[in-house]
Scaffold this motif. Structure first.
Motif, PDB file in Angstrom:
ATOM      1  N   LEU A 334       0.814  -1.213   0.000  1.00  0.00           N
ATOM      2  CA  LEU A 334       0.000   0.000   0.000  1.00  0.00           C
ATOM      3  C   LEU A 334       0.850   1.267   0.000  1.00  0.00           C
ATOM      4  O   LEU A 334       0.424   2.313  -0.500  1.00  0.00           O
ATOM      5  N   GLY A 338      -0.508   2.403  -3.151  1.00  0.00           N
ATOM      6  CA  GLY A 338      -1.769   2.838  -2.562  1.00  0.00           C
ATOM      7  C   GLY A 338      -2.514   3.881  -3.379  1.00  0.00           C
ATOM      8  O   GLY A 338      -3.737   3.782  -3.576  1.00  0.00           O
ATOM      9  N   ASP A 339      -1.792   4.876  -3.897  1.00  0.00           N
ATOM     10  CA  ASP A 339      -2.436   5.929  -4.672  1.00  0.00           C
ATOM     11  C   ASP A 339      -3.077   5.386  -5.945  1.00  0.00           C
ATOM     12  O   ASP A 339      -4.132   5.869  -6.376  1.00  0.00           O
ATOM     13  N   ARG A 340      -2.414   4.389  -6.556  1.00  0.00           N
ATOM     14  CA  ARG A 340      -2.950   3.827  -7.801  1.00  0.00           C
ATOM     15  C   ARG A 340      -4.054   2.804  -7.541  1.00  0.00           C
ATOM     16  O   ARG A 340      -4.928   2.598  -8.382  1.00  0.00           O
ATOM     17  N   ALA A 342      -6.235   3.007  -4.983  1.00  0.00           N
ATOM     18  CA  ALA A 342      -7.424   3.650  -4.413  1.00  0.00           C
ATOM     19  C   ALA A 342      -8.563   3.798  -5.413  1.00  0.00           C
ATOM     20  O   ALA A 342      -9.723   3.434  -5.101  1.00  0.00           O
ATOM     21  N   PRO A 343      -8.321   4.294  -6.638  1.00  0.00           N
ATOM     22  CA  PRO A 343      -9.423   4.410  -7.600  1.00  0.00           C
ATOM     23  C   PRO A 343     -10.049   3.054  -7.971  1.00  0.00           C
ATOM     24  O   PRO A 343     -11.246   2.974  -8.245  1.00  0.00           O
ATOM     25  N   GLY A 345     -10.314   0.522  -5.924  1.00  0.00           N
ATOM     26  CA  GLY A 345     -11.191   0.183  -4.814  1.00  0.00           C
ATOM     27  C   GLY A 345     -12.497   0.942  -4.894  1.00  0.00           C
ATOM     28  O   GLY A 345     -13.580   0.370  -4.665  1.00  0.00           O
ATOM     29  N   GLU A 346     -12.425   2.223  -5.241  1.00  0.00           N
ATOM     30  CA  GLU A 346     -13.632   3.038  -5.368  1.00  0.00           C
ATOM     31  C   GLU A 346     -14.524   2.536  -6.502  1.00  0.00           C
ATOM     32  O   GLU A 346     -15.750   2.632  -6.430  1.00  0.00           O
ATOM     33  N   GLU A 351     -10.567  -5.219  -3.351  1.00  0.00           N
ATOM     34  CA  GLU A 351     -10.944  -5.002  -1.957  1.00  0.00           C
ATOM     35  C   GLU A 351      -9.791  -5.409  -1.073  1.00  0.00           C
ATOM     36  O   GLU A 351      -8.957  -6.244  -1.449  1.00  0.00           O
TER      37      GLU A 351
END
Length: 375
Positions: A334, A338-340, A342-343, A345-346, A351
């Motif tokens: 992460l 993590g930044d890549r 996150a979208p 996951g949204e 998950e």
């Protein structure tokens, strides 16, 4: 030491399927003999008697075309060259109609304990459109012959996205496949490659591919049926009854080492990936001229190994254990991605739960889009 896998490529087939772009097909007997001799030499030259091996996989092509005596010679060479474990999983790919009772018994006596049968579909019309020459009845007959010889560990390969395939015909294929109670099922999306007869027929409008929505529906329907029938999905395309996951294929998704022998075969030893020359003729010539047939190498930098471990690990339905990944590779997933992530996951494609990063049900069908964040 982690045990290794051995892959042996057998490119010979009784005919060429309409969708196949591999360098496989019908070859004269002298080519087969020369190829087998080259295989045995390549295996022997790679030998490290202390190298522990717990899976051997004969892929193709159609390895079940080999005479059992020839397969026995190849297995003898492997056993003489490496430290093959008593519990070794030995898989043989086979086409329906190429198995006889005598062959099945001979293969079993040699130690083969898992067979992957290229059923593809249980619809005669779909088999013909794929250029397959076996019949639906031969699938069941081959499965029965293998079981009678003592080989209970049986995989069936199935394809979705066949021209003319409908949800109704897919339901019939699933009914027939599950009725055979194989220990394992692999379900693949048909890939249409340029230069194949199938690509030409589609280009000229002689066939029409199922639309993407239908293909996705068929895949999701298989997920439901597999669960109803008591199968576990352990990888995007692979399903098994408890305890019958392909130990060899798990190596590919778990960053474990393997050696590949024969044309087009790939090897991985943590330090690099290697691939052999693609055609039987080039492979035979290279083995004669220089005693090896490597066509290319890719050095495994620390970053590349991390990226590949994540991409391949996410193919497993369980996903990537973040704590174990940190212990093995010394990085926090992460923190790096993590930044890549996150979208994704949204968007509901991945998950994170209980310390595991995994694809969601929706993410399974767009896995390549997820994997792109690691490249």
């Amino acid at each position: 030491m982690v045990p290794w896998g051995i892959y042996v490529h057998v490119p010979f087939c009784p005919y060429k399927c309409a969708y196949c772009d591999f360098d496989s097909g019908v070859h004269p007997q002298e080519t087969v003999a020369a190829y087998v001799a080259a295989l045995r030499e390549e295996i022997a030259r790679a030998g490290v008697e202390t190298l522990s091996v717990d899976t051997i996989y004969f892929g193709g092509g159609t390895p079940s075309l080999l005479d059992p005596d020839v397969l026995g010679e190849l297995l003898h060479t492997v056993r003489r060259t490496f430290a093959v474990r008593p519990e070794v999983e030995i898989t043989l790919e086979a086409n329906p109609g190429t198995i006889t009772a005598e062959k099945a018994r001979a293969f079993r006596a040699l130690g083969v304990n898992r067979v992957s049968l290229g059923a593809q579909t249980f619809e005669e019309g779909e088999l013909r459109r794929l250029g397959r020459r076996h019949t639906v009845e031969q699938i069941g007959e081959s499965a029965a012959l293998l079981r009678a010889a003592g080989m209970e560990n049986l995989n069936l390969d199935l394809i979705i996205g066949i021209p003319g395939q409908t949800l109704t015909s897919w339901e019939r294929t699933m009914d027939r496949a599950f009725s055979l109670r194989p220990t394992h099922l692999s379900v693949y999306l048909l890939e249409v490659h340029d230069g194949t007869p199938l690509a030409a027929q589609l280009a000229h409008g002689r066939m029409v591919e199922p639309d993407e929505t239908l293909t996705v529906t068929m895949y999701y329907r298989f997920l439901e049926r597999a669960e109803e029938e008591g199968y576990e999905q352990y990888e995007i395309s692979n399903f098994c009854r408890p305890g019958f996951a392909s130990r060899h294929n798990l190596k590919y998704w778990s960053d474990e080492p393997y050696l590949g022998f024969g044309c087009s075969a790939h090897s991985y030893d943590f330090r690099e990936r290697r691939r052999n020359l693609a055609t039987p003729q080039a492979y035979i010539a290279a083995m004669r001229e220089r005693g090896e047939a490597v066509a290319g190498r890719i050095a495994m930098t620390e970053r590349r190994r991390i990226e590949e471990a994540l991409m391949l690990g996410l193919r497993r339905r369980s996903g990537v254990n973040l704590s174990a990944f940190r212990e093995r590779y010394g990085v926090e997933v992460l923190d790096l991605y993590g930044d890549r992530l996150a979208p994704l996951g949204e968007a509901g494609l991945i998950e994170i739960s209980g310390g595991w990063l995994r694809l969601t049900r929706r993410g399974l069908i767009v896995a390549n889009e997820v994997f792109a964040v690691f490249v």
